[in-house]
Write a protein that holds these residues in place. Structure first.
Motif, mmCIF file in Angstrom:
data_model
loop_
_atom_site.group_PDB
_atom_site.id
_atom_site.type_symbol
_atom_site.label_atom_id
_atom_site.label_comp_id
_atom_site.label_asym_id
_atom_site.label_seq_id
_atom_site.Cartn_x
_atom_site.Cartn_y
_atom_site.Cartn_z
ATOM 1 N N ASN A 44 34.385 3.533 24.850
ATOM 2 C CA ASN A 44 33.736 3.232 23.593
ATOM 3 C C ASN A 44 34.995 2.836 22.488
ATOM 4 O O ASN A 44 36.049 2.179 22.922
ATOM 5 N N ASP A 45 34.586 2.504 21.231
ATOM 6 C CA ASP A 45 35.229 2.004 20.153
ATOM 7 C C ASP A 45 36.387 2.860 19.795
ATOM 8 O O ASP A 45 36.957 2.534 18.690
ATOM 9 N N MET A 57 38.128 19.791 18.804
ATOM 10 C CA MET A 57 38.123 20.189 20.178
ATOM 11 C C MET A 57 36.730 19.459 20.653
ATOM 12 O O MET A 57 36.447 19.336 21.773
ATOM 13 N N VAL A 58 35.638 19.387 20.008
ATOM 14 C CA VAL A 58 34.358 19.039 20.342
ATOM 15 C C VAL A 58 34.112 17.611 20.029
ATOM 16 O O VAL A 58 34.183 17.289 18.847
ATOM 17 N N LYS A 59 33.458 16.843 20.927
ATOM 18 C CA LYS A 59 33.257 15.500 20.414
ATOM 19 C C LYS A 59 31.815 15.525 20.540
ATOM 20 O O LYS A 59 31.138 15.994 21.293
ATOM 21 N N ALA A 60 31.240 14.371 19.742
ATOM 22 C CA ALA A 60 29.777 14.195 19.629
ATOM 23 C C ALA A 60 29.077 13.878 20.943
ATOM 24 O O ALA A 60 29.860 12.836 21.771
ATOM 25 N N ALA A 61 27.938 14.360 21.292
ATOM 26 C CA ALA A 61 27.251 14.152 22.534
ATOM 27 C C ALA A 61 27.090 12.729 22.703
ATOM 28 O O ALA A 61 26.797 11.881 21.985
ATOM 29 N N GLY A 62 27.475 11.986 23.923
ATOM 30 C CA GLY A 62 27.317 10.886 24.439
ATOM 31 C C GLY A 62 28.434 9.794 23.647
ATOM 32 O O GLY A 62 28.550 8.636 24.097
ATOM 33 N N MET A 63 29.234 10.510 22.987
ATOM 34 C CA MET A 63 30.352 9.846 22.597
ATOM 35 C C MET A 63 30.149 8.231 22.031
ATOM 36 O O MET A 63 30.688 7.361 22.530
ATOM 37 N N PRO A 64 29.418 8.445 20.799
ATOM 38 C CA PRO A 64 28.811 7.027 20.386
ATOM 39 C C PRO A 64 29.846 6.407 19.701
ATOM 40 O O PRO A 64 30.858 6.774 19.204
ATOM 41 N N ASP A 65 29.880 4.936 19.692
ATOM 42 C CA ASP A 65 30.633 4.083 19.024
ATOM 43 C C ASP A 65 30.504 4.336 17.598
ATOM 44 O O ASP A 65 29.380 4.805 17.039
ATOM 45 N N ILE A 66 31.712 4.050 17.029
ATOM 46 C CA ILE A 66 31.939 4.039 15.577
ATOM 47 C C ILE A 66 31.498 3.001 14.752
ATOM 48 O O ILE A 66 30.797 2.774 13.618
ATOM 49 N N GLY A 67 31.808 1.844 15.364
ATOM 50 C CA GLY A 67 31.535 0.527 14.861
ATOM 51 C C GLY A 67 32.255 0.062 13.702
ATOM 52 O O GLY A 67 31.797 -0.958 12.782
ATOM 53 N N PRO A 78 32.659 10.899 15.226
ATOM 54 C CA PRO A 78 32.194 11.787 16.252
ATOM 55 C C PRO A 78 33.025 12.465 17.030
ATOM 56 O O PRO A 78 32.817 13.198 17.947
ATOM 57 N N PHE A 79 34.505 12.303 16.680
ATOM 58 C CA PHE A 79 35.560 13.035 17.439
ATOM 59 C C PHE A 79 36.135 14.234 16.625
ATOM 60 O O PHE A 79 37.076 14.932 17.170
ATOM 61 N N PHE A 80 35.714 14.323 15.137
ATOM 62 C CA PHE A 80 36.744 15.196 14.427
ATOM 63 C C PHE A 80 35.380 15.755 13.351
ATOM 64 O O PHE A 80 34.489 15.349 13.225
ATOM 65 N N ASP A 81 35.716 17.026 13.318
ATOM 66 C CA ASP A 81 34.766 17.961 12.310
ATOM 67 C C ASP A 81 33.416 17.898 12.694
ATOM 68 O O ASP A 81 32.361 18.142 12.106
#
Ligand code: GLC
Ligand code: CA
Length: 577
Positions: free
Chosen positions: A166-167, A231-241, A255-258
């Motif tokens: 992903n990006d 520690m927790v990443k959004a399900a599916g690790m979506p692109d941020i764009g 998607p990777f923080f907070d």
């Protein structure tokens, strides 16, 4: 007309803090963390006991009396665990071992015990978002073992998987993914040597519970939780764009923080902490986009404190500062937690330099005033080693001396984290200034030093050899602990006096505050029981009726009749009826 100064009571015979003070340590108070002053020791740069140029645990232990005399309640130690040091020890290879650079496990236990003997609590770092790539789990993962599921391995995109999955970008620059021999990619939000752990796997939870217990059993009073929002990443690790994602941290949820899922982890740790006697605490290093989201980390069943980076990043401006103070108190107050205040740490440009740019004197005036403001506000305060000495950022380190991975990952554009990590000066007029015994102590200047004690930080020195792992400026002799001890008006004595007053005054620390109408633009004025604080952030002196009995001032004041002239960039504390 009289000139008002705060007089410091004692000039200790041992200026650099190598002997223990005779006074009995204060008994540990309950709910101690709600108003504790906590001093951050950057282990590598505090004190070097064996002359290899690198600070270590026995060095810290020998200098603990300095911290006791300074008057802080606790010490936070940055990571000293076994590590290849790809990111200053935030790349941990073994969470239960002390890196030989810093000493032994025995040294750690002795340090904790000695600190307790002096009435100081000890907080250590825990790094749960990622391990080192040399951690046994990651090595086993690379060898194809089931440990792969303890990290985030994915197939790449593109026809041959030659593009990252992903990006997402690393906080240190570049993609957050690195490809390994079998063609797959692993996630690292920081350096490639710091693979992110997969907190969906229960084994990760169990391991960190065990690590926390390991250190709690050795007597630590709490943990500073590194990247507590990661520690927790959004399900599916979506692109941020979007690019330049590091700049979005702290202003929006990524998607990777907070992600909301991190709170379950903190709840589990709170239960674990509470199962120990003595109010062991957790403090979150969490970058959240608003004070309200940050307050979620300190709900009653989560961590005890979170760093207040909104305060740290606030400009030198009364209106902005008041807004941050109000927002911080409201947010933490809504969940019953204390607010914390912090101006500097090992990741940011020292506040003296942020406030003063290239003007050391201006930066120092503001830094001294800011310290008094922070110590007068309700809640707990974090001090970063060297701020009590008025140390500036060292901005002209030679490239070959730099160690910060973000410097190398971003073509030097963002190499901002070495300049606040330069070892601190204890005594003497030559580097390493008593930091360690190594080096010749000769030829430490480049010739641009003026020989004054203004500490402009413009002279990084070239010849400190093994004396200190980063060269110390020749201009730091006048800023050493010994040079400032007993010196009227020194920054060290200002901190000592302020911390002593803070302990004596029941109205400081935990509790409430009330703003008074500002007597002039740029002036902050607030009261607490028996106490009033006045800060002038403006460029002009302000005249006002003398508020009471002067307790502490960050700069000399003129008073005539009942009128006080409060100079620009000055903070004052008053006892009021
Ligand atoms: C935290 C630390 C920083 C480190 C990063 C990765 O932000 O304070 O020094 O580089 O986490 O662990
Ligand atoms: Ca050493």
């Amino acid at each position: 007309m009289s000139l008002l100064r705060t007089v410091n009571p004692e000039s200790p015979a041992d200026p650099v803090g190598l002997t223990e003070p005779s006074a009995e340590p204060r008994p540990f108070a309950s709910r101690w963390w709600r108003d504790a002053v906590i001093y951050q020791v950057y282990v590598r740069s505090f004190a070097d006991s064996n002359g290899d140029g690198i600070g270590d645990l026995p060095g810290i232990r020998a200098r603990l009396p300095h911290l006791a005399r300074l008057g802080v309640d606790a010490v936070w130690l940055t990571p000293f665990y076994a590590s290849p040091q790809a990111d200053g020890g935030y790349d941990v290879a073994d969470y239960r071992a002390v890196d030989p650079l810093f000493g032994t496990l025995d040294d750690a236990v002795q340090l904790i015990d000695s600190a307790h003997g002096l009435g100081l609590r000890v907080i250590v770092d825990v790094v749960p978002n990622h391990t080192s790539d040399q951690h046994e789990w990651f090595r086993a993962a690379l060898a194809g073992g089931p440990e792969r599921d303890l990290y985030h391995f994915r197939q790449g995109r593109g026809t041959d998987g030659e593009l990252p999955p992903n990006d997402w970008e690393s906080v240190f620059g570049g993609p957050a993914w690195t490809r390994v021999a079998d063609g797959s990619w692993y996630l690292h939000l920081f350096a490639p040597q710091q693979p992110d752990l997969n907190w969906e796997n229960p084994a990760v939870h169990a391991e960190f519970d065990s690590i926390l217990r390991f250190w709690l059993d050795r007597g630590v009073d709490g943990f500073r939780v590194d990247v507590a929002h990661g520690m927790v990443k959004a399900a599916g690790m979506p692109d941020i764009g979007a690019r330049e994602q590091a700049k979005m941290i702290g202003s929006q949820v990524l998607p990777f923080f907070d992600q909301d899922g991190v709170h379950a982890i903190h709840r589990g740790w709170r239960r674990l902490l509470d199962s120990y006697e003595g109010e062991r605490i957790g403090v979150a290093e969490a970058w959240a986009p608003s004070p309200e989201r940050l307050a979620l980390y300190v709900r009653p069943d989560e961590l005890h404190q979170a760093f207040n980076f909104q305060f740290l990043t606030c400009p030198w401006d009364a209106t902005a500062m008041r807004a941050v103070v109000d927002a911080s108190l409201a947010a933490t107050g809504s969940v019953g937690a204390p607010t914390t205040w912090v101006l500097s740490n090992h990741d940011v440009v020292r506040h003296l330099t942020r406030y003063g740019a290239d003007d050391y004197a201006k930066g120092l005036r503001r830094a001294r005033a800011a310290a008094l403001l922070m110590l007068a506000l309700p809640g707990s305060t974090y001090l970063y080693q060297g701020e009590e000495l008025g140390l500036p950022e060292v901005r002209d380190l030679p490239d070959e001396a730099r160690q910060d991975p973000s410097f190398f990952r971003t073509d030097g554009q963002d190499g901002l984290r070495d300049g606040c990590r330069v070892p601190i000066p204890w005594e003497g007029d030559r580097a390493p200034y008593g930091f360690g015994s190594g080096g010749t102590g000769e030829d430490t200047g480049t010739g641009t030093d003026t020989g004054t004690s203004t500490g402009t930080g413009t002279d990084a020195g070239t010849g400190s050899g093994t004396g200190s792992w980063l060269p110390q400026p020749a201009s730091w002799a006048g800023l050493s602990v010994a040079a400032q001890t007993g010196a009227e008006g020194s920054t060290l004595e200002l901190y000592r006096t302020a911390l002593a007053r803070r302990k004596e005054l029941p109205g400081l620390g935990d509790g409430g505050m009330e703003w008074r109408p500002s007597p002039a633009a740029g002036v902050l004025d607030f009261v607490r029981p028996g106490f009033r604080c006045l800060l002038n952030t403006g460029t002009e002196p302000v005249e006002l009726p003398t508020p009471g009995r002067l307790l502490v001032t960050s700069a000399d004041l003129a008073a005539e009749g009942g009128t006080l002239t409060l100079p620009a960039d000055t903070c004052t504390w008053w006892a009021i009826p």
